[in-house]
Design a protein around this motif. Sequence first.
Motif, PDB file in Angstrom:
ATOM      1  N   LEU A   1      -5.528  -3.663  12.907  1.00 23.91           N
ATOM      2  CA  LEU A   1      -5.410  -3.943  11.473  1.00 23.91           C
ATOM      3  C   LEU A   1      -4.073  -4.615  11.188  1.00 23.91           C
ATOM      4  O   LEU A   1      -3.022  -4.024  11.400  1.00 23.91           O
ATOM      5  N   PRO A   2      -4.092  -5.846  10.701  1.00 24.24           N
ATOM      6  CA  PRO A   2      -2.849  -6.528  10.366  1.00 24.24           C
ATOM      7  C   PRO A   2      -2.285  -5.959   9.062  1.00 24.24           C
ATOM      8  O   PRO A   2      -2.992  -5.273   8.322  1.00 24.24           O
ATOM      9  N   PRO A   3      -1.021  -6.251   8.767  1.00 24.16           N
ATOM     10  CA  PRO A   3      -0.468  -5.823   7.472  1.00 24.16           C
ATOM     11  C   PRO A   3      -1.297  -6.455   6.346  1.00 24.16           C
ATOM     12  O   PRO A   3      -1.813  -7.551   6.481  1.00 24.16           O
ATOM     13  N   TYR A   4      -1.397  -5.754   5.268  1.00 25.96           N
ATOM     14  CA  TYR A   4      -2.150  -6.282   4.135  1.00 25.96           C
ATOM     15  C   TYR A   4      -1.450  -5.884   2.842  1.00 25.96           C
ATOM     16  O   TYR A   4      -0.637  -4.960   2.812  1.00 25.96           O
ATOM     17  N   SER A   5      -1.739  -6.600   1.794  1.00 26.04           N
ATOM     18  CA  SER A   5      -1.222  -6.251   0.476  1.00 26.04           C
ATOM     19  C   SER A   5      -2.346  -6.462  -0.526  1.00 26.04           C
ATOM     20  O   SER A   5      -3.259  -7.248  -0.294  1.00 26.04           O
TER      21      SER A   5
END
Length: 76
Positions: free
Chosen positions: A70-74
């Motif tokens: 899971l990549p960073p997300y916003s």
Amino acid sequence: MMKIRVLSFGGLVEIIGKENMIEAIDTDQVVSHLEQTYPALAGRKYVLAINEQMKTENTLLQESDVVALLPPYSGG
């Protein structure tokens, strides 16, 4: 070693594809294998989840486990 299903999301899909099957006994082996196979993955920020549970340390895997990158997300 066991066959483990690895899913990726976001920008990581462009690097390793949506789904892979690899052999590994723990999450450290998963990361090592993927970063050796896909050098562009090394240095990228992401977290691992096993069966929808986020993990921050090396974890032993079972044959039926699904590991997600899971990549960073916003959000907004």
